[in-house]
Design a protein around this motif. Structure first.
Motif, short mmCIF file in Angstrom:
data_model
loop_
_atom_site.label_atom_id
_atom_site.label_comp_id
_atom_site.label_asym_id
_atom_site.label_seq_id
_atom_site.Cartn_x
_atom_site.Cartn_y
_atom_site.Cartn_z
N ASP A 134 -6.68 12.53 0.09
CA ASP A 134 -5.68 11.48 0.12
C ASP A 134 -6.38 10.13 0.05
O ASP A 134 -7.47 9.97 0.61
CB ASP A 134 -4.87 11.53 1.42
CG ASP A 134 -3.93 12.72 1.47
OD1 ASP A 134 -3.60 13.27 0.40
OD2 ASP A 134 -3.53 13.10 2.58
N TYR A 135 -5.77 9.19 -0.63
CA TYR A 135 -6.32 7.84 -0.66
C TYR A 135 -5.18 6.85 -0.68
O TYR A 135 -4.04 7.18 -1.00
CB TYR A 135 -7.28 7.63 -1.84
CG TYR A 135 -6.68 7.92 -3.20
CD1 TYR A 135 -6.05 6.93 -3.93
CD2 TYR A 135 -6.76 9.20 -3.75
CE1 TYR A 135 -5.51 7.19 -5.17
CE2 TYR A 135 -6.21 9.47 -4.99
CZ TYR A 135 -5.59 8.45 -5.69
OH TYR A 135 -5.05 8.72 -6.93
N THR A 136 -5.50 5.63 -0.27
CA THR A 136 -4.50 4.56 -0.25
C THR A 136 -4.65 3.72 -1.50
O THR A 136 -5.74 3.24 -1.80
CB THR A 136 -4.69 3.67 0.99
OG1 THR A 136 -4.53 4.47 2.17
CG2 THR A 136 -3.68 2.54 1.02
N HIS A 148 -1.93 11.64 -2.83
CA HIS A 148 -2.83 12.80 -2.76
C HIS A 148 -3.36 13.11 -4.15
O HIS A 148 -2.60 13.20 -5.12
CB HIS A 148 -2.11 14.03 -2.22
CG HIS A 148 -3.01 15.23 -2.09
ND1 HIS A 148 -3.97 15.32 -1.10
CD2 HIS A 148 -3.13 16.35 -2.84
CE1 HIS A 148 -4.62 16.45 -1.24
NE2 HIS A 148 -4.13 17.10 -2.29
N ARG A 200 0.08 5.82 0.31
CA ARG A 200 -0.84 6.97 0.33
C ARG A 200 -0.51 7.90 -0.83
O ARG A 200 0.65 8.20 -1.09
CB ARG A 200 -0.73 7.74 1.64
CG ARG A 200 -1.16 6.98 2.86
CD ARG A 200 -2.64 6.74 2.96
NE ARG A 200 -3.36 7.97 3.26
CZ ARG A 200 -4.68 8.06 3.17
NH1 ARG A 200 -5.41 7.05 2.78
NH2 ARG A 200 -5.28 9.19 3.47
N THR A 222 0.83 -1.21 0.00
CA THR A 222 0.00 0.00 0.00
C THR A 222 0.86 1.26 0.00
O THR A 222 2.03 1.23 0.38
CB THR A 222 -0.93 0.04 1.23
OG1 THR A 222 -0.12 0.14 2.41
CG2 THR A 222 -1.83 -1.18 1.30
#
Length: 196
Positions: free
Chosen positions: A103-105, A96, A94, A92
């Motif tokens: 923000d998302y993973t 932006h 992070r 995974t």
């Protein structure tokens, strides 16, 4: 790439100086002839790099990554923006999104990219370079090598191009926009659209 630029001029909608709507042909409703040509263009540019996997992020990059992988005759993997319950041993990172201001993973199953893979990253847009940096980290975490990147459309006034140039990996932009506004439309940047 003339066909992509022509399609953007005819069907793209400039919503603001930083937002171009291309969901009528690229990342929602898909023009299969255009996307086939995009795949051929990217595959031709990177054919001699020994690519073993094409990697992208859902969802806008999936179709151009797929057509590119088809012409390179290699598998395509897309990083997911939400970790499904079925995913074991995910890698995974992070990221932006400036377009969505969030923000998302992003995540991939560990065994989809193997140690020693030579990975090509394909995406619909190059803007701030955050997706590229996230993908690069995922590839490195898998002990693979990111060898090149391809982008359908670039917003050349944003820092993505400089980030990729500084990293030194080859990359190709098919349609580089120098400036855009709802009033003036699109000005093309002809200096940065070739493979670096």
């Amino acid at each position: 790439m003339d066909l992509l630029k022509k399609t953007i001029e005819e069907e793209g909608v400039v919503l603001s100086p930083s937002v171009l709507k291309v969901d009528g042909f690229l990342n929602h409703k898909i023009d299969p002839i255009l996307l086939d040509e995009i795949g051929k263009e990217f595959a031709g540019a990177f054919r001699n790099l020994g690519i073993t996997k094409v990697l992208t992020i859902e969802s806008g990059g999936i179709v151009p990554a797929f057509t590119t992988a088809l012409y390179l005759n290699v598998p395509v993997v897309f990083a997911k923006k939400a970790e499904p319950s079925t995913m074991r041993n995910p890698k995974t990172c992070r990221v932006h999104s400036f377009t969505k201001n969030t923000d998302y993973t992003i995540c991939i199953e560990q065994n989809t990219i193997h140690e020693g893979d030579r990975v090509l990253f394909i995406d619909d847009f190059l803007a701030n370079g955050q997706a590229y940096l996230g993908i690069k980290k995922l590839v490195e975490d898998c002990h693979a090598r990111l060898v090149a990147s391809g982008f359908c459309i670039e917003k050349a006034w944003q820092p993505g191009h400089s980030i990729l140039k500084q990293d030194g990996f080859p990359f190709k932009v098919l349609a580089s926009i120098r400036h855009m506004s709802p009033e003036e439309g699109i000005s093309w940047n002809y200096d940065t659209a070739e493979t670096e």
